[in-house]
Structures are given as structure tokens and as C-alpha cells.
Design a protein around this motif. Structure first.
Motif, mmCIF file in Angstrom:
data_model
loop_
_atom_site.group_PDB
_atom_site.id
_atom_site.type_symbol
_atom_site.label_atom_id
_atom_site.label_comp_id
_atom_site.label_asym_id
_atom_site.label_seq_id
_atom_site.Cartn_x
_atom_site.Cartn_y
_atom_site.Cartn_z
ATOM 1 N N MET A 178 10.509 6.762 8.850
ATOM 2 C CA MET A 178 11.056 7.811 7.991
ATOM 3 C C MET A 178 10.512 7.639 6.579
ATOM 4 S SD MET A 178 15.003 8.894 7.218
ATOM 5 C CE MET A 178 15.158 9.727 8.794
ATOM 6 N N ARG A 179 9.848 8.668 6.068
ATOM 7 C CA ARG A 179 9.269 8.577 4.733
ATOM 8 C C ARG A 179 9.170 9.962 4.116
ATOM 9 N NH1 ARG A 179 4.872 7.357 8.211
ATOM 10 N NH2 ARG A 179 3.326 9.033 8.303
ATOM 11 N N ALA A 180 8.972 9.997 2.815
ATOM 12 C CA ALA A 180 8.790 11.256 2.117
ATOM 13 C C ALA A 180 7.577 11.974 2.679
ATOM 14 C CB ALA A 180 8.602 11.000 0.619
ATOM 15 N N GLY A 181 7.711 13.287 2.807
ATOM 16 C CA GLY A 181 6.630 14.106 3.327
ATOM 17 C C GLY A 181 6.827 14.518 4.768
ATOM 18 N N MET A 182 7.680 13.817 5.515
ATOM 19 C CA MET A 182 7.854 14.154 6.916
ATOM 20 C C MET A 182 8.667 15.439 7.055
ATOM 21 S SD MET A 182 10.570 11.252 8.228
ATOM 22 C CE MET A 182 10.076 11.570 9.921
ATOM 23 N N MET A 183 8.476 16.122 8.174
ATOM 24 C CA MET A 183 9.115 17.418 8.435
ATOM 25 C C MET A 183 10.123 17.275 9.571
ATOM 26 S SD MET A 183 7.113 19.745 6.569
ATOM 27 C CE MET A 183 6.443 21.184 7.359
ATOM 28 N N ARG A 184 11.195 18.087 9.498
ATOM 29 C CA ARG A 184 12.202 18.116 10.546
ATOM 30 C C ARG A 184 12.540 19.580 10.877
ATOM 31 N NH1 ARG A 184 11.883 13.270 12.855
ATOM 32 N NH2 ARG A 184 13.067 11.604 11.858
ATOM 33 N N PRO A 185 13.049 19.851 12.093
ATOM 34 C CA PRO A 185 13.463 21.217 12.436
ATOM 35 C C PRO A 185 14.606 21.675 11.542
ATOM 36 C CG PRO A 185 13.290 19.831 14.399
ATOM 37 C CD PRO A 185 13.202 18.907 13.223
ATOM 38 N N ILE A 186 14.464 22.842 10.947
ATOM 39 C CA ILE A 186 15.443 23.278 9.947
ATOM 40 C C ILE A 186 16.812 23.558 10.557
ATOM 41 C CG2 ILE A 186 14.974 25.780 10.049
ATOM 42 C CD1 ILE A 186 15.012 25.640 6.892
ATOM 43 N N GLY A 187 16.858 23.941 11.832
ATOM 44 C CA GLY A 187 18.132 24.256 12.461
ATOM 45 C C GLY A 187 18.822 23.073 13.097
ATOM 46 N N ARG A 188 18.165 21.912 13.097
ATOM 47 C CA ARG A 188 18.760 20.696 13.661
ATOM 48 C C ARG A 188 19.096 19.674 12.578
ATOM 49 N NH1 ARG A 188 18.335 19.999 19.162
ATOM 50 N NH2 ARG A 188 17.052 21.521 20.285
ATOM 51 N N ALA A 189 18.213 19.522 11.618
ATOM 52 C CA ALA A 189 18.408 18.526 10.563
ATOM 53 C C ALA A 189 19.513 18.988 9.609
ATOM 54 C CB ALA A 189 17.107 18.323 9.790
ATOM 55 N N ALA A 190 20.354 18.050 9.207
ATOM 56 C CA ALA A 190 21.454 18.394 8.292
ATOM 57 C C ALA A 190 20.932 18.933 6.966
ATOM 58 C CB ALA A 190 22.328 17.168 8.054
#
Length: 261
Positions: free
Chosen positions: A126-138
Motif C-alpha cells: 500500500m503506497r501513495a499513487g495506488m488506485m482502488r475501485p471507487i464504489g468499494r473503497a471507503a
């Protein structure tokens, strides 16, 4: 040639974000391995950044950022946050509650973490710059709290179109969750991104000249459950302090929170 320049610029920023996340010097091999770069080009890039004064090398041939990196964004901190450093507040949250602290902004139909401070023992990927699904990630859902239902629905449908079928969300369920989150002021991932992990998140107050951002506090699910009232209170306290800093009447730098229903 243009694509090569873009890749070089991206790698430069990812190297700086790597140091922002790890807080320790690192050698060429470690950086190449963690970021997935060829070791030869990583060595050239780090050497160039050192010659430009953004990195320095210690006696063990490890690199670390210089104050020149800090000065790049110093004017933004002074302008947007005044005497209250967002990074300092994040450090305090991590130390006080032993959680990972995340700041994210929307990137199309995903959320991009722009600052990450990992709790002890947290996943090193986990680091700055990584992407997550907008509808799953808090943090992503916290950003959707600032949108109208129509806007959020459009973003979620786009996100589903970019995901494998097995990873798509039920748009109606997420919209219902976002509505409940608006009413209480915060949202959570509930293990939807990483099983067994949970993140509580809240939109940050608007900052002049910056896109909407959200803050999240994460840990193992049972730890979040145990600390839930304290974590929610910490999120509210942090946002209230930043809102105070941005309020001209309170001596801040200006800017108002814009929440759309």
C-alpha cells in the motif's frame, strides 16, 4: 519520444511517492523491486534525481529525499492549511490509533491515494499513487458522498464497465449506502476491497484550488470495530480543525465545503 517522456515523469513521481510512504532510505534494488522497474533504468533515474538535488546518497549507497522535495509543496501547505499541517495531523492519527491513514482523490471512475501513512505491520504494497475501485473503497465512497445521486450513479456505472464482472458492484446498493453515509457523515469499506480489513472515511473540507479529497483510517476489521467510536470522533475532529483553518473568519486561508445532494 513523447511516451518515453511521460513514462520518465511518471516514474519520477512514483519514486518520490515511494519515499513519502516508506519514510526510510532505499537502494536501487529495493526501489526497482517495489515499483516493478528494471534495475538499470532505476539506477539512471535515481542518479539523475541526485544530480538535480532532489535525492542524496548515503554511505551505504541508499537514496533519500532532500529538503528540495519538501520545498516544492511548501507554498501549498502554507496557502491551503496555514499553521495546521495535514501531514502532521495524519502522523498524529496514525500514532494515536495505530491505523493506516489515507488521503484520496477521484481519478475517473477510481480513487487514487495521494498520501498514505501505514500502520505498523500493514501491507507494504500500500503506497501513495495506488488506485482502488471507487464504489468499494471507503475513501472512494466518501468522495461520492459529495456528488448528487445522478452523478454518483454515472460514476459507478462507468466503474462497473471497467471492472471484471465478478468485481462489479450493485449500483442501487452502493447508492443506498452512500445516502446513509451522508446522513451520518462517514462511510466504510467493510472488507469490500481487502477481506478482513476495514477503512472508515469522511470527505475532507474543501481546500482552495484543490479537487475534492477524502480521508480514511484503516486497520484489521476487529480493530476498527473495537475503536469505531474513537475513529469516527477522530475523523470529525480532524475535518473540523481543517475547516477552521480554511475559514477566513477564524483566521484561516479561506475555502468552504461544497456538498451536493
Amino acid at each position: 519520444m513523447a511516451a518515453g517522456f511521460v513514462k520518465s515523469a511518471q516514474r519520477t513521481l512514483e519514486v518520490l511517492e515511494y519515499f513519502a510512504a516508506t519514510h526510510h532510505p532505499a537502494g536501487v534494488g529495493e526501489i526497482a523491486r517495489e515499483l516493478g522497474y528494471p534495475q538499470s533504468s532505476t539506477s539512471v533515474l535515481l542518479g539523475d534525481l541526485a544530480r538535480l538535488g532532489y535525492l542524496e546518497q548515503d554511505g551505504m549507497r541508499r537514496y533519500r529525499p532532500t529538503l528540495r522535495v519538501m520545498l516544492l509543496g511548501g507554498w501549498l501547505q502554507d496557502r491551503l492549511i496555514g499553521d495546521g499541517s495535514l501531514l502532521r495531523r495524519m502522523e498524529q492519527l496514525r500514532a494515536r490509533h495505530q491505523v493506516t491513514v489515507l488521503i484520496g482523490m477521484q481519478a475517473g471512475a477510481r480513487v487514487r491515494y495521494i498520501l498514505t501513512l501505514r500502520r505498523p505491520g500493514a501491507d507494504a504494497t500500500m503506497r501513495a499513487g495506488m488506485m482502488r475501485p471507487i464504489g468499494r473503497a471507503a475513501v472512494g465512497k466518501a468522495l461520492l458522498m459529495l456528488r448528487t445521486d445522478t452523478e454518483a450513479q454515472r460514476i459507478l456505472r462507468r466503474a462497473n464497465a471497467e471492472e471484471p464482472e465478478a468485481r462489479r458492484v450493485d449500483v442501487a446498493d452502493v447508492l443506498e449506502d452512500i445516502g446513509a453515509s451522508r446522513r451520518r457523515g462517514w462511510t466504510e469499506s467493510g472488507g469490500a476491497v481487502v477481506p478482513g480489513q476495514n477503512v472508515l472515511a469522511m470527505p475532507l473540507p474543501a481546500m482552495a484550488g484543490q479537487p475534492p479529497m477524502a480521508i480514511g483510517l484503516g486497520a484489521l476489521g476487529e480493530e476498527v470495530e473495537r475503536q469505531r467510536p474513537a475513529l469516527v470522533a477522530a475523523l470529525r475532529e480532524t475535518c473540523a480543525a481543517l475547516r477552521h483553518d480554511a475559514d477566513p473568519a477564524a483566521g484561516g486561508t479561506g475555502g468552504t465545503q461544497r456538498r451536493r445532494r
